[in-house]
Design a protein around this motif. Structure first.
Motif, PDB file in Angstrom:
ATOM      1  N   VAL A 246      -3.204 -12.183  -8.456  1.00  0.00           N
ATOM      2  CA  VAL A 246      -3.371 -11.259  -7.334  1.00  0.00           C
ATOM      3  C   VAL A 246      -4.734 -11.482  -6.692  1.00  0.00           C
ATOM      4  O   VAL A 246      -5.662 -11.997  -7.325  1.00  0.00           O
ATOM      5  CB  VAL A 246      -3.250  -9.790  -7.809  1.00  0.00           C
ATOM      6  N   LEU A 254      -2.805  -2.778  -6.885  1.00  0.00           N
ATOM      7  CA  LEU A 254      -1.517  -3.385  -7.215  1.00  0.00           C
ATOM      8  C   LEU A 254      -1.051  -3.078  -8.627  1.00  0.00           C
ATOM      9  O   LEU A 254       0.130  -3.245  -8.943  1.00  0.00           O
ATOM     10  CB  LEU A 254      -1.606  -4.908  -7.025  1.00  0.00           C
ATOM     11  N   ARG A 303       1.588  -9.597  -0.024  1.00  0.00           N
ATOM     12  CA  ARG A 303       0.812  -8.419  -0.420  1.00  0.00           C
ATOM     13  C   ARG A 303       1.344  -7.155   0.240  1.00  0.00           C
ATOM     14  O   ARG A 303       1.421  -6.086  -0.384  1.00  0.00           O
ATOM     15  CB  ARG A 303      -0.653  -8.633  -0.050  1.00  0.00           C
TER      16      ARG A 303
END
Length: 498
Positions: A246, A254, A303
């Motif tokens: 990420v 997240l 994302r």
């Protein structure tokens, strides 16, 4: 998914010239022409005459995602026919040299093929080792796919036919192989690829990262991520390693989504059996792609799907399961041809809908009824599920139409209605167990479904998979299909590409 002598005065000179011309003609390679294995949707994709066993791909990234990477691709294969020339799928890069079995080889290009002529023909059954020194260009071109430029680096999106825009290959899912990736990048960046890491070395201002797969993989499923990333580790069922890649700055925002993966894996294993690979995780990219993608062991997500407040939680969860389900259906069991795509997308959409029903209280019957209503229109626009229309010119991913998503999960719903839930669930487990790490076709699925159910299902599948009109739904004679032309996928605000 191209090149006459002067008259000489007399006697021996004429003979000598003729002999010289004959030798030149004999040594000149035949013209470079693109080949293919005859896939109905991508005729020039893949190449005949050899079977790839492994790829070793070395990439050097210089820190600018708009400039070509330096690359060396080594291919180990076996010749399945005597080869005077070897075709590889490759475009959007510059080839610097080619060796075949350790000797320099001539090369030329034709369309999207790299055509290699070794010094001597490679006999049938002999090893075929090809080394190509080339560049890998991340700049967008006229064709879709390959490298994706992210805000901080690169990722790959090779489905359906774009692996050869990144590295030379036999770019068709029918020829799966093991992969090794060796990637050098500036030390401030993190590199992650399919499979497991086995070496990391710092040298000066750069770091080299190495990964290899433990299971064979189709070229369309290759993944290399380069960026300012955090790699987060957790444990899945049976101690399965779960790693997520990420943007480093987003790890906290997240995490509520990422921590759901072990539970989703447990749910999928309860439906179809043990996860088929060495690890799993999500690669979340800062890029606008318009799709999510099931790259093997490391599914690619935008994302924004996790940060867009308009998407309800059940929907995001189900899309996560869609890409996860592909690890069984599409990755472990890969399509023999691209006309078998419905087996990938139909199953992923099926488990997406089933998860939404069981965990998000979204009725599958309602979703399937809406899909049935749209099905004739989808078939008219895109062809039937197992014989989809070809891609639009310049839009090769246009084969990913509604008919291969909910239109194909509708076929599975009809099959469950026809043979009953117990037989259907046995079929699903038998399918991924029987064809694990291999490829399979629609005919294979029909055969196994008939065997598992104890019934000849040829007629059932002929109507549901190849008919221009949607057959009556077993158990629901009141369901009606209305032509809708450009109907959108049902229950999905943004369909996954893969």
């Amino acid at each position: 998914m191209l090149l006459t002598p002067r008259t000489i005065r007399m006697g021996t000179a004429l003979v000598a010239a003729a002999a010289s011309t004959a030798l030149l003609a004999a040594s000149a390679p035949p013209p470079a022409v693109p080949l293919g294995i005859g896939d109905r949707l991508f005729p020039h994709l893949g190449n005949p005459g050899y079977d790839v066993e492994s790829y070793d791909i070395a990439l050097t990234y210089h820190g600018d995602n708009k400039k070509p990477l330096d690359a060396v691709t080594k291919i180990e294969a076996t010749a399945t026919a005597t080869l005077e020339q070897v075709n590889l799928d490759f475009s959007h890069g510059t080839v610097r040299s080619v060796e075949v079995n350790g000797r320099p080889a001539r090369f030329d290009t034709s369309d999207e093929d790299l055509v290699v002529t070794p010094e001597t023909a490679v006999p049938e059954g002999a090893p075929l080792e090809i080394t190509v020194r080339h560049t890998s260009n991340p700049a967008p071109g006229k064709e879709e796919g390959g490298w994706v430029q992210t805000k901080d680096g690169l990722a790959m999106a090779n489905q359906a036919d774009a692996g050869h825009r990144v590295f030379p290959s036999n770019d068709h899912p029918s020829d799966k192989a093991l992969f090794t990736f060796r990637v050098t990048a500036p030390k401030a960046l993190t590199v992650v690829a399919n499979g497991v890491p086995f070496l990391k070395m710092r040298h000066g201002a750069d770091t080299s990262w190495s990964y290899r797969t433990l299971h064979p993989m189709a070229t369309e499923l290759a993944q290399v991520s380069i960026g300012r990333s955090a790699v987060l580790h957790r444990e899945g069922p049976h101690g399965l390693p779960v790693r997520d890649v990420v943007p480093a700055k987003d790890r906290k925002v997240l995490e509520p989504w990422l921590k759901k993966t072990p539970g989703q894996l447990t749910w999928m294993e309860g439906k179809v059996g043990r996860y088929p690979f060495e690890n799993y995780g999500l690669l979340i990219a800062q890029a606008r792609t318009g799709f999510e993608l099931e790259t093997q062991t490391l599914s690619l997500f935008e994302r924004e799907i996790f940060t867009e407040p308009a998407y309800p939680a059940w929907y995001i969860d189900s899309i996560m399961v869609h890409e996860m389900a592909h690890q069984w259906f599409g990755d472990s069991v890969s399509p023999r041809t691209w006309s078998d795509l419905w087996l990938n997308e139909g199953h992923a959409s099926w488990y997406e809908a089933l998860y939404a029903q069981e965990k998000g209280h979204q009725s599958m019957a309602k979703r399937m009824r809406e899909a049935y209503r749209a099905s004739d229109g989808w078939r008219a626009a895109g062809g039937p599920p197992a014989a989809p229309n070809g891609p639009k010119p310049g839009q090769k991913i246009s084969i990913f139409r509604p008919v291969v998503y909910d239109g194909s999960s509708l076929v599975l719903y009809a099959l469950r209605q026809e043979i009953g839930t117990p037989a259907f669930e046995r079929l699903e487990r038998n399918w991924v167990r029987t064809h694990r790490d291999g490829t399979a076709s629609t005919a294979d699925f029909i055969s196994l479904a008939s065997q598992t159910s104890g019934r000849d299902l040829q007629g059932f599948f002929r109507a549901w998979l190849y008919g221009k009109k949607t057959p009556p739904m077993p158990g629901h004679p009141d369901w009606k299909s209305t032509p809708v032309g450009t109907a959108k996928p049902v229950g999905t605000a943004k369909p996954a590409k893969g």
